[in-house]
Design a protein around this motif. Structure first.
Motif, short mmCIF file in Angstrom:
data_model
loop_
_atom_site.label_atom_id
_atom_site.label_comp_id
_atom_site.label_asym_id
_atom_site.label_seq_id
_atom_site.Cartn_x
_atom_site.Cartn_y
_atom_site.Cartn_z
N GLY A 245 -12.69 19.22 39.46
CA GLY A 245 -13.04 19.12 40.87
C GLY A 245 -14.55 19.13 41.04
O GLY A 245 -15.31 18.97 40.08
N ILE A 246 -15.00 19.30 42.29
CA ILE A 246 -16.43 19.29 42.61
C ILE A 246 -16.93 20.73 42.63
O ILE A 246 -16.34 21.60 43.29
CB ILE A 246 -16.68 18.60 43.97
N HIS A 247 -18.04 20.95 41.96
CA HIS A 247 -18.61 22.29 41.83
C HIS A 247 -20.10 22.28 42.19
O HIS A 247 -20.78 21.28 41.95
CB HIS A 247 -18.45 22.80 40.39
N ARG A 250 -27.26 24.16 40.41
CA ARG A 250 -28.47 24.77 40.98
C ARG A 250 -28.98 23.93 42.15
O ARG A 250 -29.48 24.45 43.14
CB ARG A 250 -29.55 24.89 39.90
N GLU A 251 -28.83 22.66 42.02
CA GLU A 251 -29.19 21.73 43.11
C GLU A 251 -28.16 20.61 43.11
O GLU A 251 -27.92 19.96 42.09
CB GLU A 251 -30.59 21.17 42.89
N GLY A 252 -27.51 20.38 44.23
CA GLY A 252 -26.50 19.34 44.33
C GLY A 252 -25.14 19.81 43.86
O GLY A 252 -24.92 20.99 43.55
N HIS A 253 -24.22 18.87 43.83
CA HIS A 253 -22.84 19.15 43.42
C HIS A 253 -22.43 18.17 42.32
O HIS A 253 -22.96 17.05 42.24
CB HIS A 253 -21.88 19.03 44.61
N HIS A 300 -19.07 28.43 37.70
CA HIS A 300 -20.12 28.28 38.70
C HIS A 300 -21.39 29.01 38.28
O HIS A 300 -22.51 28.52 38.49
CB HIS A 300 -19.64 28.80 40.05
N ALA A 301 -21.24 30.17 37.68
CA ALA A 301 -22.41 30.91 37.22
C ALA A 301 -23.16 30.12 36.14
O ALA A 301 -24.41 30.08 36.12
CB ALA A 301 -21.99 32.27 36.68
N ALA A 302 -22.41 29.45 35.27
CA ALA A 302 -23.05 28.65 34.22
C ALA A 302 -23.71 27.41 34.79
O ALA A 302 -24.83 27.04 34.40
CB ALA A 302 -22.01 28.26 33.17
N LEU A 303 -23.06 26.75 35.74
CA LEU A 303 -23.61 25.52 36.33
C LEU A 303 -24.86 25.79 37.14
O LEU A 303 -25.67 24.88 37.37
CB LEU A 303 -22.55 24.84 37.19
N CYS A 321 -17.96 13.25 34.27
CA CYS A 321 -18.58 13.94 35.39
C CYS A 321 -19.45 12.98 36.17
O CYS A 321 -19.78 11.89 35.69
CB CYS A 321 -19.44 15.13 34.92
N ALA A 322 -19.84 13.40 37.37
CA ALA A 322 -20.77 12.62 38.19
C ALA A 322 -21.40 13.54 39.21
O ALA A 322 -20.71 14.35 39.85
CB ALA A 322 -20.06 11.47 38.90
N ALA A 323 -22.71 13.42 39.36
CA ALA A 323 -23.39 14.12 40.44
C ALA A 323 -23.04 13.44 41.75
O ALA A 323 -22.92 12.21 41.82
CB ALA A 323 -24.90 14.09 40.22
N ALA A 324 -22.85 14.22 42.80
CA ALA A 324 -22.54 13.65 44.11
C ALA A 324 -23.78 12.96 44.66
O ALA A 324 -24.85 13.55 44.75
CB ALA A 324 -22.08 14.75 45.07
#
Length: 401
Positions: A245-247, A250-253, A300-303, A321-324
């Motif tokens: 899913g989308i997570h 630090r910046e972005g999803h 989430h803590a790792a990302l 994966c893909a950045a939004a």
């Protein structure tokens, strides 16, 4: 294919497409019908957009472009445009003359309207037995809802798409982007191409029916399964749980897919979550879905250590994966440029604009160069007159899409 047509030949330039020589009369409006015809134009067909005097209503949709509708431009590329008021007998006669030499006619009138206008399948089949007659409707040609107007988001809501889009315990949510319309357009193009192929064997045209209801349910074929003896209120959501899913990063999803053992292992390794990879409680996708409440906080803590774009680089080919991104960022994305999906198109008012031009690749017949959607009635001066001495047909009532 069209020969000896009374309408001026298409001025398309460049190599032939697989549908070069096919003439399409596009009487449809909004998205599903028009974009289905655009997909045919992309493959080389000569598409003539026939609009009423006030034009396709999509021309009036809000747009930041001056004097133009972004939606109309995107949905109606590579067509010539004419205006005909089919309620006027002499202009209906012009359309019927075009029908004689056409290969395909597409409309999105409600059932019953074509007959009142005098352009129903039965009548046009007499004029041109080889015509592929495609009707785009909201709900089909029969049944208690056949006369209702159908719209993308209405069908999304009706058919369960919105319920599945929303969170399990939350309200339904729309999928923006007219996904039902665009999928119906793809079904239209596929259906018409199949009917043209069959015509080469039989010599006869036929009716092709596309509806938004069919489109919305076909999109959900993987969920539209009800086994004999099974309860109807079964769990139909195929989402894989909280890991895929989308997570937030630090910046972005970032969207991550980790359904296979290989992808799950790579995700854990590259985020430093080695203990999760070794834990037998998480060694199948079903287990991870059931225990996502334990996994996701650690993920989430790792990302949070990197931005979404940085994670794209870290994961590489090891984790899908893909950045939004915003859609505007696709204009200059290296992959889009490499595939030549977007190209500049000249326009009489805008100078030029960049847009999608080749949804499908053909190696031997790539198709002619695309051109801009027509201005209202831009090519009406090329229309033939009704045959001299032929009585103009009478229009039978008023029509509404």
């Amino acid at each position: 294919m069209t020969t000896g047509s009374p309408f001026a030949s298409s001025r398309r330039t460049g190599p032939a497409g697989p549908l070069s020589g096919v003439r399409v009369l596009d009487l449809s409006a909004y998205i599903a019908g028009p974009y289905g015809c655009t997909l045919l134009a992309d493959q080389g067909a000569d598409v003539i957009k026939v609009e009423p005097p006030d034009g396709d209503n999509l021309r009036n949709y809000p747009s930041t472009l001056r004097d133009e509708s972004r939606a109309f431009l995107g949905v109606n590329r590579s067509k010539r445009g004419v205006v005909l008021d089919l309620k006027r007998p002499e202009q209906l006669a012009v359309l019927l003359r075009l029908v004689r030499d056409a290969d395909v006619l597409v409309h999105n009138f409600r059932p019953g309207v074509p007959e009142r206008l005098g352009i129903d399948h039965e009548r046009l089949n007499v004029i041109n037995p080889r015509l592929i007659y495609c009707a785009v409707t909201g709900y089909g040609e029969t049944g208690p809802m056949k006369d209702k107007a159908g719209y993308d988001q209405v069908l999304q809501t009706m058919t369960g798409i919105c319920t599945l889009q929303g969170p399990p315990s939350g309200p339904p949510e729309l999928v923006y982007g007219s996904v039902v319309d665009y999928y119906a357009a793809a079904l239209l193009a596929a259906g018409v191409a199949s009917a043209l192929y069959e015509r080469e064997r039989s010599g006869a045209g036929q009716f092709v029916g596309v509806s938004l209801l069919r489109s919305a349910l076909t999109m959900q074929s993987a969920r539209m399964i009800w086994a004999e003896g099974e309860a109807l209120d079964i769990w139909r959501d195929m989402r894989s749980g909280g890991v895929t899913g989308i997570h937030p990063a630090r910046e972005g999803h970032l969207y991550i897919s980790a359904n296979t053992p290989r992808f799950w292992q790579a995700l854990c390794e590259r985020t430093g979550l080695h203990a999760l990879a070794a834990d037998p409680r998480y060694d199948t996708v079903r287990k991870r879905a059931q225990l996502s409440g334990e996994i996701v906080p650690k993920l989430h803590a790792a990302l949070a250590a990197r931005t979404a774009l940085e994670w794209e680089e870290v994961f590489g080919d090891a984790v899908p994966c893909a950045a939004a991104r915003r859609v505007e960022e696709m204009f200059d994305h290296p992959q889009v440029l490499a595939e030549e999906i977007v190209a500049p198109i000249a326009h009489s008012k805008l100078g030029s604009y960049r847009g999608v031009t080749r949804p499908i690749k053909f190696g031997r017949t790539p198709g002619p160069a695309p051109f801009a959607a027509p201005m209202l009635g831009e090519h009406s001066d090329e229309l033939p007159a009704a045959d001299a001495g032929e009585p103009a047909p009478s229009a039978r009532g008023k029509a509404s899409r």
